[in-house]
Design a protein around this motif. Sequence first.
Motif, short mmCIF file in Angstrom:
data_model
loop_
_atom_site.label_atom_id
_atom_site.label_comp_id
_atom_site.label_asym_id
_atom_site.label_seq_id
_atom_site.Cartn_x
_atom_site.Cartn_y
_atom_site.Cartn_z
N SER A 1 77.46 95.92 -21.12
CA SER A 1 78.37 96.25 -22.34
C SER A 1 78.52 95.06 -23.17
N GLU A 2 78.64 95.39 -24.42
CA GLU A 2 78.83 94.24 -25.31
C GLU A 2 79.63 94.53 -26.81
N TYR A 3 80.80 94.11 -27.07
CA TYR A 3 81.38 94.22 -28.49
C TYR A 3 81.05 93.14 -29.28
N THR A 4 80.56 93.56 -30.44
CA THR A 4 80.37 92.34 -31.43
C THR A 4 80.92 92.47 -32.74
N ARG A 5 81.39 91.39 -33.29
CA ARG A 5 82.09 91.62 -34.84
C ARG A 5 81.13 90.94 -35.84
N GLY A 6 80.53 91.35 -36.70
CA GLY A 6 79.77 90.85 -37.51
C GLY A 6 80.10 90.79 -39.07
N LYS A 7 79.67 89.86 -40.07
CA LYS A 7 80.01 89.95 -41.36
C LYS A 7 78.74 89.35 -42.18
N LEU A 8 78.61 90.13 -43.27
CA LEU A 8 77.50 89.72 -44.38
C LEU A 8 77.88 89.48 -45.55
N THR A 9 77.49 88.62 -46.42
CA THR A 9 77.55 88.74 -47.92
C THR A 9 76.13 88.33 -48.45
N GLU A 10 75.98 88.89 -49.48
CA GLU A 10 74.52 88.29 -50.55
C GLU A 10 75.05 88.36 -51.88
N PHE A 11 74.85 87.11 -52.34
CA PHE A 11 75.34 86.93 -53.77
C PHE A 11 74.21 86.29 -54.41
N GLN A 12 73.80 86.77 -55.74
CA GLN A 12 72.58 85.99 -56.63
C GLN A 12 73.59 85.52 -57.69
#
Length: 690
Positions: free
Chosen positions: A350-361
């Motif tokens: 079992s696993e819990y993950t908090r992830g974030k992502l941004t992409e900027f040009q």
Amino acid sequence: MHSFLRATALCLTSAVCLSWGASSVYADGADEVTPADVDEIIVTTTRSNSNRQTHIGNIARVNTRDLVSIFPTDLVNKAPGVLVHRGNGQEHLTSIRSPVLTGGAGAGSFLFMEDGLSFRAAPFANVNSLMDSMSFDTARVEIIRGPGSALYGSNAVHGLVNFITKDATEDSQSIRLGYGSYGRYELSGSKAWSGERSSSRLALSLTGEDDAYRDASGFQQRKLRLQHNWQTAQADYRLTFAAMSLNQETAGYAEGRDAYRVETLAKQNSDADEAFRDAWSARLSLDITIPLDSGATLKLRPYLRSNDMRFGMHFLPGDPVEENDHSSIGLQSSYTVQSGDWNIIAGLDSEYTRGKLTEFQSKPTVFGYEPGLHYDYAVDATVIAPYLHTEQRISDATRLTVGVRAEFTQYDYDNKTTDGNFGNGTKYYRPADRSDDYVDISPKFGLSHDLSPDTTVFLNIARGNRAPQTTDAYRLRVGQRVGDIKSESLMSYEAGLRGRLSALRYEVSAYMMEKRNYYFRDSANNNVWNGRTQHVGIELDADLQLSETIALAGAASYAEHEWDFNHRPAGTPRAENIITAGDAIDSAPKTLANFDLNWQVSDSSRVSLAWEHVGRYYLDAANIHSYDGHNLAHLKGQIALDPATKLLFKINNLFDRHFAKRADYNTTTRNYRYFPGEPRHISITLTRDF
């Protein structure tokens, strides 16, 4: 498919001949090969020590002895059916019984681990996961091609790579100093010490490249691992902490037909200002092994994992910058019972993950790629996976393995910018907040039979699944409908033979695989979520002792990777973009091989001549443009200066051939592009044990 039938016939013929030979040697009363001669210990099959000879399915075991390179790709490429395209620095793209895959498929189709714990959370994988490995302090690398056992879930679809760390229970300390062409350097060391009921091991590494072959590129990387083992009356414990940081300036493609053959073009770096990668990662785990009064064993591994990365997406028009991070808390557990001829492993991961992502040009619009904030989102991912793995000895010579893994994955997605299309609506689509669930069932069936004490034939049928990468599920393109993407599945059928015949040790296997719901970006830069492919091939892994001082070791494979559906990208009339069922998939050479001829010159010196072969492969979906492949030779050796000190050297690309580490064709600009290979260059490493 006709080629696969020929390959299967060849495999079966080889099996019959080798089996007859092995059985004849045994029946004639020749000296019996002892288990110590035949057997090797592996841990990837069941997460504990087991016999390689009785492993049902393929497995390659790569020894790290006399490692000279600072690139872990050089280790992995020793296995049959494996090709890792190393770009610049620590960047790479992987194929294991597959084409060289990119994007979410390149990240999510392969499971990279250390001692059975993955470097990244499954929904947030990275195509460059090998950068987290600590090769110099690794005892060996175990590689399974195709789906893993029921103990491994998402991302163990086309294959898995497991780095087995060195044992902390032996008192030792060592240091490595390395230097080579292009300003490559290594300073690493390790120390292990032990007490009456405890032991510890510390390993540190500093590597880099100050004057890379390509202009304005290079890297610096730092790694650390600390292990502490201790015992109590009730349990055994192992605490492990590992960390890595990387700062890299990357060179993009060299463009123009055969640009890798022209030094001025090969060395140019048109992405000098945009291509970079800054990353760090850390893992903390505690292994607890509890022998129970019933004779069963309970294993628990709670762990924490954190990753952070910022890099320039130089492979996209407009060169946007992506920032992503994720942190996980998880638990691996297993309950093992051995009763007579039965071995049962039941567990829950079992696993819990908090992830974030941004992409900027920040650059102006290029081919419809507009400036501004393309994406900004967070995802909470929960994965719960119960599994059952059983092994039964049907007779003295026959073993049966049956397993199943159920994986329940939930994503809670939070869009932190405006919903819908971005800009003029030609490229980017940001879904509104939502939750998605995926349920994947992965059954496994295997059978092995000992034809003689040192010859085993096996059959392995397995289904691999993976939930979509979060980037595939939520970094959408205009025209996609949210929720269309499904879990990818791969059905694998494999037959093989392994054993020893006099001075020859071998493993030969043939396979057929069918993949469904393949998610990829086509050559017109549109996302496809319903792809179908098929893969067939034959592989050989062998070593032969030619004399007391000369040995030959190597791996070879022949494979066909083909499209199994028709697809015409929207908005493009270009022939090279069209996918037709039965055509070869691009970046998929049919032939791969590597062989080492080793000569023990004296008690204190050894030299090896290596041959590396990559066959021809297509560069576009329609099989119009291609790269001819290459053959390279390398010379490496070792000189013992005293019992504790060794000097290792390697001359790479001995005959100074022009080659491409990766070749590609850009159908937008209609131009060939390459990661050029490096001319002849040298690496030297001095090791000292204390």
